[in-house]
Each structure stands twice: as C-alpha cells, then as structure tokens.
Scaffold this motif. Structure first.
Motif, PDB file in Angstrom:
ATOM      1  N   SER A  73      -1.167 -11.248   0.614  1.00  0.00           N
ATOM      2  CA  SER A  73      -0.139 -12.259   0.352  1.00  0.00           C
ATOM      3  C   SER A  73       1.237 -11.603   0.355  1.00  0.00           C
ATOM      4  N   ASP A  74       2.243 -12.413   0.601  1.00  0.00           N
ATOM      5  CA  ASP A  74       3.617 -11.906   0.579  1.00  0.00           C
ATOM      6  C   ASP A  74       4.003 -11.448  -0.825  1.00  0.00           C
ATOM      7  N   GLN A  75       3.475 -12.089  -1.856  1.00  0.00           N
ATOM      8  CA  GLN A  75       3.786 -11.707  -3.229  1.00  0.00           C
ATOM      9  C   GLN A  75       3.258 -10.297  -3.522  1.00  0.00           C
ATOM     10  N   GLN A  76       2.054  -9.979  -3.066  1.00  0.00           N
ATOM     11  CA  GLN A  76       1.524  -8.628  -3.238  1.00  0.00           C
ATOM     12  C   GLN A  76       2.370  -7.627  -2.467  1.00  0.00           C
ATOM     13  N   ALA A  77       2.744  -7.973  -1.253  1.00  0.00           N
ATOM     14  CA  ALA A  77       3.548  -7.068  -0.438  1.00  0.00           C
ATOM     15  C   ALA A  77       4.921  -6.822  -1.066  1.00  0.00           C
ATOM     16  N   ALA A  78       5.528  -7.858  -1.631  1.00  0.00           N
ATOM     17  CA  ALA A  78       6.831  -7.694  -2.287  1.00  0.00           C
ATOM     18  C   ALA A  78       6.712  -6.753  -3.485  1.00  0.00           C
ATOM     19  N   GLY A  79       5.616  -6.859  -4.236  1.00  0.00           N
ATOM     20  CA  GLY A  79       5.384  -5.943  -5.352  1.00  0.00           C
ATOM     21  C   GLY A  79       5.188  -4.517  -4.880  1.00  0.00           C
ATOM     22  N   LEU A  80       4.477  -4.346  -3.775  1.00  0.00           N
ATOM     23  CA  LEU A  80       4.274  -3.023  -3.204  1.00  0.00           C
ATOM     24  C   LEU A  80       5.595  -2.437  -2.726  1.00  0.00           C
ATOM     25  N   ILE A  81       6.404  -3.235  -2.051  1.00  0.00           N
ATOM     26  CA  ILE A  81       7.717  -2.772  -1.588  1.00  0.00           C
ATOM     27  C   ILE A  81       8.581  -2.346  -2.777  1.00  0.00           C
ATOM     28  N   ALA A  82       8.595  -3.165  -3.835  1.00  0.00           N
ATOM     29  CA  ALA A  82       9.396  -2.833  -5.021  1.00  0.00           C
ATOM     30  C   ALA A  82       8.923  -1.536  -5.663  1.00  0.00           C
ATOM     31  N   GLY A  83       7.618  -1.358  -5.779  1.00  0.00           N
ATOM     32  CA  GLY A  83       7.081  -0.147  -6.386  1.00  0.00           C
ATOM     33  C   GLY A  83       7.363   1.095  -5.563  1.00  0.00           C
ATOM     34  N   LEU A  84       7.197   0.998  -4.253  1.00  0.00           N
ATOM     35  CA  LEU A  84       7.481   2.144  -3.387  1.00  0.00           C
ATOM     36  C   LEU A  84       8.967   2.471  -3.380  1.00  0.00           C
ATOM     37  N   TYR A  85       9.807   1.460  -3.393  1.00  0.00           N
ATOM     38  CA  TYR A  85      11.252   1.672  -3.458  1.00  0.00           C
ATOM     39  C   TYR A  85      11.631   2.402  -4.751  1.00  0.00           C
ATOM     40  N   ALA A  86      11.019   1.994  -5.863  1.00  0.00           N
ATOM     41  CA  ALA A  86      11.298   2.633  -7.153  1.00  0.00           C
ATOM     42  C   ALA A  86      10.891   4.105  -7.150  1.00  0.00           C
ATOM     43  N   LEU A  87       9.898   4.456  -6.324  1.00  0.00           N
ATOM     44  CA  LEU A  87       9.467   5.849  -6.204  1.00  0.00           C
ATOM     45  C   LEU A  87      10.308   6.636  -5.212  1.00  0.00           C
ATOM     46  N   GLY A  88      11.240   5.967  -4.545  1.00  0.00           N
ATOM     47  CA  GLY A  88      12.106   6.647  -3.578  1.00  0.00           C
ATOM     48  C   GLY A  88      11.549   6.694  -2.169  1.00  0.00           C
ATOM     49  N   THR A  89      10.516   5.921  -1.882  1.00  0.00           N
ATOM     50  CA  THR A  89       9.929   5.891  -0.546  1.00  0.00           C
ATOM     51  C   THR A  89      10.890   5.198   0.405  1.00  0.00           C
ATOM     52  N   GLN A  90      11.142   5.824   1.537  1.00  0.00           N
ATOM     53  CA  GLN A  90      12.040   5.264   2.541  1.00  0.00           C
ATOM     54  C   GLN A  90      11.259   4.300   3.436  1.00  0.00           C
ATOM     55  N   LEU A  91      11.439   3.015   3.174  1.00  0.00           N
ATOM     56  CA  LEU A  91      10.774   1.992   3.975  1.00  0.00           C
ATOM     57  C   LEU A  91      11.739   1.443   5.014  1.00  0.00           C
ATOM     58  N   PRO A  92      11.365   1.217   6.215  1.00  0.00           N
ATOM     59  CA  PRO A  92      10.045   1.370   6.813  1.00  0.00           C
ATOM     60  C   PRO A  92       9.815   2.733   7.458  1.00  0.00           C
ATOM     61  N   ASP A  93      10.717   3.704   7.253  1.00  0.00           N
ATOM     62  CA  ASP A  93      10.564   5.015   7.898  1.00  0.00           C
ATOM     63  C   ASP A  93       9.274   5.723   7.488  1.00  0.00           C
ATOM     64  N   ALA A  94       8.960   5.732   6.208  1.00  0.00           N
ATOM     65  CA  ALA A  94       7.782   6.435   5.718  1.00  0.00           C
ATOM     66  C   ALA A  94       6.514   5.596   5.815  1.00  0.00           C
ATOM     67  N   MET A  95       6.662   4.277   5.764  1.00  0.00           N
ATOM     68  CA  MET A  95       5.493   3.400   5.769  1.00  0.00           C
ATOM     69  C   MET A  95       5.909   1.998   6.177  1.00  0.00           C
ATOM     70  N   ALA A  96       5.102   1.372   6.989  1.00  0.00           N
ATOM     71  CA  ALA A  96       5.320  -0.026   7.371  1.00  0.00           C
ATOM     72  C   ALA A  96       4.350  -0.889   6.581  1.00  0.00           C
ATOM     73  N   ILE A  97       4.781  -2.069   6.182  1.00  0.00           N
ATOM     74  CA  ILE A  97       3.946  -2.984   5.411  1.00  0.00           C
ATOM     75  C   ILE A  97       3.932  -4.332   6.113  1.00  0.00           C
ATOM     76  N   ALA A  98       2.754  -4.904   6.239  1.00  0.00           N
ATOM     77  CA  ALA A  98       2.616  -6.236   6.836  1.00  0.00           C
ATOM     78  C   ALA A  98       1.823  -7.116   5.879  1.00  0.00           C
ATOM     79  N   SER A  99       2.034  -8.417   5.992  1.00  0.00           N
ATOM     80  CA  SER A  99       1.380  -9.360   5.093  1.00  0.00           C
ATOM     81  C   SER A  99       0.911 -10.587   5.861  1.00  0.00           C
TER      82      SER A  99
END
Length: 84
Positions: free
Chosen positions: A36-62
């Motif tokens: 779901s988009d809600q799960q993906a948004a939570g994943l994006i927020a969590g990875l961003y908080a860890l300093g992960t450079q999205l989408p350079d380090a990881m791509a996410i699809a929903s």
C-alpha cells in the motif's frame, strides 16, 4: 531455501518509521515493493530519518494508487489496481 524477499508486517498503530529502521539494519536491502502507499510512505519516512539517499540508494514502488503517493518526497512510484 533462502528468500530474497524482505517481509515486514505493519499495523496501523506502528510508528511510521518502523519499516525504515528495520530496512536500515540490512546489509544489502533489496528494492522493496509495498502492498500500500501508506506502508511505502512510512518506509520512505523511516529511511529518510536514517539518512538514506532516496532514490539513489534504493527505489521503492507501491501498489495502491492512492493520493498518499502525491505527498511523499521523493515522489512515490505507485500503480493503481482497478477492482471489479
């Protein structure tokens, strides 16, 4: 048999960054696709908080196509599935 699938379960009352914290501990996370988009948004927020450079380090699809995808940074790739 080893699986290349990372399975995360999430409940509505989980902290939004729970999935990102789990994914951040993996040595070589695979690009996730979220149910779901809600799960993906939570994943994006969590990875961003860890300093992960999205989408350079990881791509996410929903798979959902909800309006949530319009408000993520970076924009979420999502596919709406018509129900009949």
């Amino acid at each position: 048999m080893k699986s290349d699938v990372m399975r995360l379960s999430a409940a509505q009352n989980d902290p939004p960054d729970r999935a990102g914290k789990i994914a951040g501990r993996l040595a070589d996370p695979r690009p996730p696709s979220c149910a779901s988009d809600q799960q993906a948004a939570g994943l994006i927020a969590g990875l961003y908080a860890l300093g992960t450079q999205l989408p350079d380090a990881m791509a996410i699809a929903s798979f959902d196509g909800s309006t949530t995808a319009q408000f993520t940074v970076p924009p979420l790739t999502t596919m709406g599935v018509p129900f009949r």
